[in-house]
Design a protein around this motif. Sequence first.
Motif, PDB file in Angstrom:
ATOM      1  N   ASN A   1       0.705  -1.097  -0.039  1.00  9.63           N
ATOM      2  CA  ASN A   1       0.051  -0.123   0.008  1.00  9.63           C
ATOM      3  C   ASN A   1       0.724   1.167   0.039  1.00  9.63           C
ATOM      4  O   ASN A   1       0.788   2.322  -0.925  1.00  9.63           O
ATOM      5  CB  ASN A   1      -0.834  -0.117   1.273  1.00  9.63           C
ATOM      6  N   HIS A   2       1.809   1.257   1.160  1.00  4.74           N
ATOM      7  CA  HIS A   2       2.721   2.460   0.968  1.00  4.74           C
ATOM      8  C   HIS A   2       3.482   2.581  -0.162  1.00  4.74           C
ATOM      9  O   HIS A   2       3.656   3.786  -0.946  1.00  4.74           O
ATOM     10  CB  HIS A   2       3.737   2.368   2.062  1.00  4.74           C
ATOM     11  N   TYR A   3       4.052   1.788  -0.893  1.00  7.30           N
ATOM     12  CA  TYR A   3       4.735   1.734  -2.105  1.00  7.30           C
ATOM     13  C   TYR A   3       3.874   2.288  -3.213  1.00  7.30           C
ATOM     14  O   TYR A   3       4.347   3.039  -4.109  1.00  7.30           O
ATOM     15  CB  TYR A   3       5.406   0.408  -2.233  1.00  7.30           C
ATOM     16  N   ALA A   4       2.901   1.583  -3.521  1.00  7.18           N
ATOM     17  CA  ALA A   4       1.836   1.901  -4.633  1.00  7.18           C
ATOM     18  C   ALA A   4       1.476   3.310  -4.536  1.00  7.18           C
ATOM     19  O   ALA A   4       1.638   4.133  -5.557  1.00  7.18           O
ATOM     20  CB  ALA A   4       0.508   1.190  -4.463  1.00  7.18           C
ATOM     21  N   VAL A   5       0.924   3.962  -3.355  1.00  8.84           N
ATOM     22  CA  VAL A   5       0.594   5.415  -3.173  1.00  8.84           C
ATOM     23  C   VAL A   5       1.803   6.150  -3.518  1.00  8.84           C
ATOM     24  O   VAL A   5       1.653   7.090  -4.367  1.00  8.84           O
ATOM     25  CB  VAL A   5       0.176   5.765  -1.904  1.00  8.84           C
ATOM     26  N   ARG A   6       2.976   6.130  -3.067  1.00  2.51           N
ATOM     27  CA  ARG A   6       4.155   6.908  -3.397  1.00  2.51           C
ATOM     28  C   ARG A   6       4.620   6.944  -4.586  1.00  2.51           C
ATOM     29  O   ARG A   6       4.874   7.821  -5.170  1.00  2.51           O
ATOM     30  CB  ARG A   6       5.347   6.402  -2.212  1.00  2.51           C
ATOM     31  N   MET A   7       4.582   5.840  -5.199  1.00  2.00           N
ATOM     32  CA  MET A   7       5.223   5.581  -6.496  1.00  2.00           C
ATOM     33  C   MET A   7       4.213   6.146  -7.502  1.00  2.00           C
ATOM     34  O   MET A   7       4.569   6.895  -8.812  1.00  2.00           O
ATOM     35  CB  MET A   7       5.347   4.151  -6.925  1.00  2.00           C
ATOM     36  N   TYR A   8       2.828   6.203  -7.154  1.00  2.00           N
ATOM     37  CA  TYR A   8       1.778   6.830  -8.033  1.00  2.00           C
ATOM     38  C   TYR A   8       1.903   8.348  -7.933  1.00  2.00           C
ATOM     39  O   TYR A   8       2.017   9.037  -9.020  1.00  2.00           O
ATOM     40  CB  TYR A   8       0.418   6.490  -7.606  1.00  2.00           C
ATOM     41  N   ARG A   9       2.431   8.828  -7.017  1.00  2.00           N
ATOM     42  CA  ARG A   9       2.551  10.296  -6.756  1.00  2.00           C
ATOM     43  C   ARG A   9       3.921  10.833  -7.469  1.00  2.00           C
ATOM     44  O   ARG A   9       3.817  11.895  -7.925  1.00  2.00           O
ATOM     45  CB  ARG A   9       2.405  10.774  -5.222  1.00  2.00           C
TER      46      ARG A   9
END
Length: 362
Positions: free
Chosen positions: A60-68
């Motif tokens: 979850n943390h990785y996906a959100v940060r990488m999207y941003r």
Amino acid sequence: MKRFFTCSVLAATLFFAVASPSRSEDRAEQDLAEQYKLTAERIRNNYDSNYVRLATYAQNHYAVRMYRLTGEAYYAQQSGAEVYQITDRLNMYADNLSNSKWREQQAQKMIDRLSNTRRSKLRKKTLQGTGDKRFALYLIYQMAKLNEYGLKHPAHEQFVNYLKHADLHDFMMSADFIHAYAAQVANYVYWLKYIGVVDWTGDLRSAFENAYPDDKDDQLSKNQFNNKLYGLTHIVLADSNYYQQMVSKEKHAWILDYFEKRQQRIEEKSKEDIQAEIGLCYLLAGLNDHPTLAAMQREINDAVDPEKNMVLSISGSDSLSYGEHRNVLAYALLNWPKKLHQGPFLLEDKKMKASLPLVYQQ
């Protein structure tokens, strides 16, 4: 004509003698930036190819940060899995919120689950005897997680009303709480603002300086120095809404100046994730050529293991999940985008909206 030619050649010689070093420096900077980008891509490829092996919280943390950082739809599509878990938990909270005894029991369970590390012992000491405040803090976190996706639980206003009367201000702004939770207090304060409860961001600097006066730095242990650094970085990161928008360099000059003055000690005494966050503070403030940023980028680039393609822990662990936070920061520091992306807001995409719990589709 001959004299003119001679003068012209002399002028050209002098020009290139002056200009060449500048061009060499530019070339060196370009080469270094390209090297950093390649290092960052090694980290990204490692985590992308092992994404399914990550623990849920790390995914979850990785996906959100990488999207941003990238704006790529793939990461947005991966980032909504936790919505069901949060919604189920908040459903239970809404059913029991009026029961003060239940809230206090939940708070105590959370305190009891803390480990026996030095930091956790300090946190237990700080939290014991504070009624349901630990529950209130966790509720803030859960609401903020939904807010990241542009969502509000059906009981949102009920939760907001409870938090407005939870008597958190003095507790959160106390030196004891900041010594135990320096990074988290910045998160909580900005989350309260983002979810529409109250804006205490103006109180944060004075509370932090009271807890950690700069002229007492020499008295700080290594752990407390790192805790202070964490808190300072998170004030900037939280103000950016965690890599969604740039921040004011004037507003945060007191923090950026502090990092610059303590640069040598930071390089010697702080962990890689702190160093990465410090560098990101300068990038978020638009100070892309700052010497302290350059120093942090060098430190992180050199810390990436050439075989594991990641920044290992202090103990040498190559756990992908436990190292996700550290490594997504390293990626961002070494390959900062020209544009940040807000969201992912799951209701804006028909496919993602259809995959959400029904309460958010209405």
